[in-house]
Scaffold this active site. Structure first.
Site, PDB file in Angstrom:
ATOM      1  N   GLY A  25       0.011   6.091   4.886  1.00 30.85           N
ATOM      2  CA  GLY A  25       0.861   5.356   5.824  1.00 30.85           C
ATOM      3  C   GLY A  25       2.073   4.752   5.133  1.00 30.85           C
TER       4      GLY A  25
ATOM      5  N   GLY B 114       0.811  -1.223   0.000  1.00 29.33           N
ATOM      6  CA  GLY B 114       0.000   0.000   0.000  1.00 29.33           C
ATOM      7  C   GLY B 114       0.836   1.261   0.000  1.00 29.33           C
TER       8      GLY B 114
ATOM      9  N   ALA C 102      -5.969  10.615   7.654  1.00 29.06           N
ATOM     10  CA  ALA C 102      -4.610  10.651   7.112  1.00 29.06           C
ATOM     11  C   ALA C 102      -3.544  10.778   8.219  1.00 29.06           C
ATOM     12  CB  ALA C 102      -4.488  11.800   6.118  1.00 29.06           C
ATOM     13  N   GLN C 103      -3.792  11.630   9.216  1.00 24.07           N
ATOM     14  CA  GLN C 103      -2.750  11.888  10.217  1.00 24.07           C
ATOM     15  C   GLN C 103      -2.325  10.644  11.020  1.00 24.07           C
ATOM     16  OE1 GLN C 103      -0.450  14.106  11.138  1.00 24.07           O
ATOM     17  NE2 GLN C 103      -0.964  15.131   9.249  1.00 24.07           N
TER      18      GLN C 103
ATOM     19  N   GLU D 203     -18.968  17.699   2.550  1.00 20.69           N
ATOM     20  CA  GLU D 203     -18.207  18.415   1.518  1.00 20.69           C
ATOM     21  C   GLU D 203     -18.836  18.219   0.140  1.00 20.69           C
ATOM     22  OE1 GLU D 203     -14.009  18.572   3.971  1.00 20.69           O
ATOM     23  OE2 GLU D 203     -14.134  17.180   2.299  1.00 20.69           O
TER      24      GLU D 203
HETATM   25  C1  LIG Z   1     -13.573  10.887   0.172  1.00 20.00           C
HETATM   26  C2  LIG Z   1     -12.610  10.840   1.325  1.00 20.00           C
HETATM   27  C3  LIG Z   1     -12.274  12.002   1.995  1.00 20.00           C
HETATM   28  C4  LIG Z   1     -11.374  11.982   3.054  1.00 20.00           C
HETATM   29  N1  LIG Z   1     -11.065  13.154   3.685  1.00 20.00           N
HETATM   30  C5  LIG Z   1     -10.157  13.156   4.672  1.00 20.00           C
HETATM   31  C6  LIG Z   1      -9.751  14.367   5.292  1.00 20.00           C
HETATM   32  O1  LIG Z   1     -10.238  15.452   4.939  1.00 20.00           O
HETATM   33  N2  LIG Z   1      -8.798  14.308   6.277  1.00 20.00           N
HETATM   34  C7  LIG Z   1      -8.261  13.116   6.663  1.00 20.00           C
HETATM   35  O2  LIG Z   1      -7.385  13.122   7.539  1.00 20.00           O
HETATM   36  N3  LIG Z   1      -8.623  11.960   6.117  1.00 20.00           N
HETATM   37  C8  LIG Z   1      -9.565  11.943   5.131  1.00 20.00           C
HETATM   38  N4  LIG Z   1      -9.925  10.752   4.544  1.00 20.00           N
HETATM   39  C9  LIG Z   1      -9.384   9.504   5.086  1.00 20.00           C
HETATM   40  C10 LIG Z   1      -7.963   9.251   4.617  1.00 20.00           C
HETATM   41  O3  LIG Z   1      -7.872   9.405   3.214  1.00 20.00           O
HETATM   42  C11 LIG Z   1      -7.537   7.857   5.040  1.00 20.00           C
HETATM   43  O4  LIG Z   1      -7.686   7.755   6.429  1.00 20.00           O
HETATM   44  C12 LIG Z   1      -6.096   7.582   4.642  1.00 20.00           C
HETATM   45  O5  LIG Z   1      -5.995   7.543   3.239  1.00 20.00           O
HETATM   46  C13 LIG Z   1      -5.600   6.277   5.239  1.00 20.00           C
HETATM   47  O6  LIG Z   1      -4.292   6.071   4.838  1.00 20.00           O
HETATM   48  P1  LIG Z   1      -3.741   4.577   4.620  1.00 20.00           P
HETATM   49  O7  LIG Z   1      -2.302   4.709   4.310  1.00 20.00           O
HETATM   50  O8  LIG Z   1      -4.145   3.736   5.769  1.00 20.00           O
HETATM   51  O9  LIG Z   1      -4.546   4.031   3.373  1.00 20.00           O
HETATM   52  P2  LIG Z   1      -4.724   4.629   1.898  1.00 20.00           P
HETATM   53  O10 LIG Z   1      -4.235   6.020   1.811  1.00 20.00           O
HETATM   54  O11 LIG Z   1      -6.122   4.353   1.531  1.00 20.00           O
HETATM   55  O12 LIG Z   1      -3.763   3.715   1.012  1.00 20.00           O
HETATM   56  C14 LIG Z   1      -3.964   2.346   0.843  1.00 20.00           C
HETATM   57  C15 LIG Z   1      -3.215   1.905  -0.381  1.00 20.00           C
HETATM   58  O13 LIG Z   1      -3.205   0.482  -0.421  1.00 20.00           O
HETATM   59  C16 LIG Z   1      -3.395   0.044  -1.744  1.00 20.00           C
HETATM   60  N5  LIG Z   1      -3.954  -1.321  -1.679  1.00 20.00           N
HETATM   61  C17 LIG Z   1      -5.077  -1.722  -1.054  1.00 20.00           C
HETATM   62  N6  LIG Z   1      -5.242  -3.045  -1.161  1.00 20.00           N
HETATM   63  C18 LIG Z   1      -4.184  -3.509  -1.868  1.00 20.00           C
HETATM   64  C19 LIG Z   1      -3.792  -4.791  -2.305  1.00 20.00           C
HETATM   65  N7  LIG Z   1      -4.500  -5.890  -2.016  1.00 20.00           N
HETATM   66  N8  LIG Z   1      -2.651  -4.904  -3.041  1.00 20.00           N
HETATM   67  C20 LIG Z   1      -1.932  -3.814  -3.347  1.00 20.00           C
HETATM   68  N9  LIG Z   1      -2.252  -2.567  -2.941  1.00 20.00           N
HETATM   69  C21 LIG Z   1      -3.364  -2.413  -2.207  1.00 20.00           C
HETATM   70  C22 LIG Z   1      -4.345   1.072  -2.338  1.00 20.00           C
HETATM   71  O14 LIG Z   1      -4.244   1.100  -3.761  1.00 20.00           O
HETATM   72  C23 LIG Z   1      -3.843   2.354  -1.684  1.00 20.00           C
HETATM   73  O15 LIG Z   1      -2.878   3.015  -2.489  1.00 20.00           O
HETATM   74  C24 LIG Z   1     -10.820  10.755   3.468  1.00 20.00           C
HETATM   75  C25 LIG Z   1     -11.139   9.571   2.791  1.00 20.00           C
HETATM   76  C26 LIG Z   1     -12.030   9.617   1.725  1.00 20.00           C
HETATM   77  C27 LIG Z   1     -12.361   8.357   0.999  1.00 20.00           C
END
Ligand SMILES: Cc1cc2nc3c(=O)[nH]c(=O)nc-3n(C[C@H](O)[C@H](O)[C@H](O)COP(=O)(O)OP(=O)(O)OC[C@H]3O[C@@H](n4cnc5c(N)ncnc54)[C@H](O)[C@@H]3O)c2cc1C
Length: 431
Positions: A19, A15, A322-323, A174
């Site tokens: 993170g 991913g 995100a944070q 939003e």
């Molecule tokens: C519409 C929307 C608005 C948001 N607004 C906010 C905001 O204003 N402020 C805020 O703090 N948070 C916001 N969030 C939440 C925030 O985006 C997430 O909490 C954050 O992205 C989590 O980070 P992560 O690294 O855990 O996962 P992600 O950023 O989701 O990354 C996961 C990655 O894993 C990859 N992946 C998944 N499964 C597989 C697999 N099986 N094989 C290979 N790759 C895989 C995906 O392609 C992706 O690139 C929002 C979310 C959405 C959907």
């Protein structure tokens, strides 16, 4: 996968989201081999997806090539791959491009839309978690108006211009605000031969206030902002079914709408082999300890949305934002090196920087650690924070220019049906 064997310990990160990227950056130039796998070759800045859906930004400006993030990092490998299974016993993962062995594994797969088992809603509603989904929604919104122009049936026309957004969290708020602004500022000019005043934007929230994770004052203000924009805010109502046209709820209220956007929940993306019941908590999140280690598996870690770390301050896990993902990625980067140096790891402590939501032009709410404020200033802070966290200089410049342009011109010029989305109002009508 054509990744060379080396004497360095191999860390696989699944991913390249908030993170995964934060972790990768921390491991740069350390004595480890890092393999980052993602099913997309770009990082998706999800907080601005709603602007793509509503024509305010081009999709490219909120996506960033993962390979570019890793440029210049020695011993780093990116593979465009979807991980399908984890073989814990043999420390091997299986992907659509072949298997690979790991010494340490970090799961950072984020979350996906949770339809809570309702198959009809899953099939007929629109989700907004990825860039392709946002583009589908953008197309559908515009196609609905094009179709509304063509019909003499008033009933059908109203349904095509009726938008129901389920979920009163930041995403729902939003999106509702942006649609209301389109209705006011763009539709009358684009469709002078259509009575676009009849378009309705409905925000449906199961609980008794919108933005439930924010302060009472933020909720109240956001609701006022939305009402001022003409959004119908429905509280204490749960949508129970949707056939592509009729929406039923747990009350007498029903809607007839060609578009239902489901923003009412997310669940962690789990992977076969690491999905045993005892490893998961609510919302499929992997239970981890204070070092982000998956319980019972010292060589497997989970960070971000997919990780459930129970602490005194966060008994239900950290917010799926995100944070926490970024901070866990950074902390784990330090800890993996400490682990390899046989030093004790540092427990994760979340530094809550607050939360914000924007409702529309000059309208946002912000709950920061020491201050809570709403209105124009909050809106400027919201814009600054989003520009700051957006990855890539070009993206920041493009988004900034777009925002200035949209602000001055009251416009959203990315309202384009580039890739038509095939959902027709009549498809769901009885023949
Ligand atoms: C519409 C929307 C608005 C948001 N607004 C906010 C905001 O204003 N402020 C805020 O703090 N948070 C916001 N969030 C939440 C925030 O985006 C997430 O909490 C954050 O992205 C989590 O980070 P992560 O690294 O855990 O996962 P992600 O950023 O989701 O990354 C996961 C990655 O894993 C990859 N992946 C998944 N499964 C597989 C697999 N099986 N094989 C290979 N790759 C895989 C995906 O392609 C992706 O690139 C929002 C979310 C959405 C959907």
């Amino acid at each position: 996968m054509n990744i060379p064997q080396s004497n360095l310990p191999r860390i696989i990160i699944i991913g390249g989201g908030f993170g995964g990227i934060a972790l990768a950056k921390k491991l740069a130039k350390k004595d480890v081999q890092v393999v980052l796998l993602d099913k997309h070759n770009y990082h998706n800045f999800q907080p601005l997806l709603y602007q793509v859906s509503t024509g305010g930004l081009e999709p490219d400006s909120i996506a960033y090539p993962i390979r570019k993030v890793l440029q210049g990092y020695p011993n780093f490998y990116f593979r465009l791959a979807e991980v399908v299974q984890i073989d814990i016993e043999n420390r091997r993962i299986h992907t659509n491009i072949g298997p690979i062995h790991y010494d340490y594994l970090v799961v950072a797969t984020g979350s996906e839309t949770n339809f809570f088992g309702n198959k009809n809603i899953e099939e007929k509603a629109m989700a907004m978690k990825t860039i392709p989904q946002s583009l589908n929604l953008r197309s559908l919104i515009l196609e609905n108006f094009e179709q509304a122009l063509l019909t003499d049936d008033l009933h059908e026309r109203d349904a095509l211009m009726n938008f129901v957004i389920v979920g009163g969290g930041p995403t729902g708020v939003e999106l509702a605000g942006a649609l209301a602004e389109i209705k006011k500022g763009i539709l009358p000019k684009d469709y002078p031969d259509l009575d676009t005043r009849r378009a309705q934007i409905n925000l449906v929230q199961g609980g008794n206030r919108i933005l439930p994770a924010m302060s009472e004052i933020a909720s109240q203000k956001a609701e006022k902002f939305l009402e001022k924009l003409g959004v119908n805010v429905w509280k204490n109502i749960r949508v129970t079914d949707y056939d592509g046209n009729f929406i039923t709820t747990n009350t007498d209220t029903t809607f007839e709408a060609a578009t239902l956007v489901w923003a009412a929940g997310v669940k962690a993306v789990s992977i076969k082999g690491l999905d045993a019941k005892e490893l998961l908590s609510r919302g499929n999140r992997l239970v981890v300890n204070e070092f982000n280690q998956v319980l019972g598996h010292n060589e497997i870690f989970a960070i971000g949305d997919v990780a459930h770390m129970e602490t005194e301050a966060f008994p239900n896990g950290h917010p799926m934002m995100a944070q926490p993902a970024i901070q866990q990625g950074q902390n784990l980067g330090v800890n993996l090196i400490r682990l390899l140096e046989n030093k004790p790891m540092k427990p994760f402590t979340y530094k809550d920087k607050g939360s914000m939501a924007t409702v529309g032009r000059n309208k946002a709410v912000a709950d920061l650690k020491r201050f809570k404020f709403q209105g124009v200033f909050a809106w400027f802070v919201w814009m600054f924070v989003h520009l700051f966290f957006l990855i890539g200089f070009r993206n920041r410049v493009v988004v900034f220019i777009n925002w200035v342009y949209n602000y001055i011109r009251f416009d959203r010029e990315a309202r384009l049906i580039i890739r038509p989305f095939k959902k027709r109002y009549r498809d769901s009508q009885p023949t």
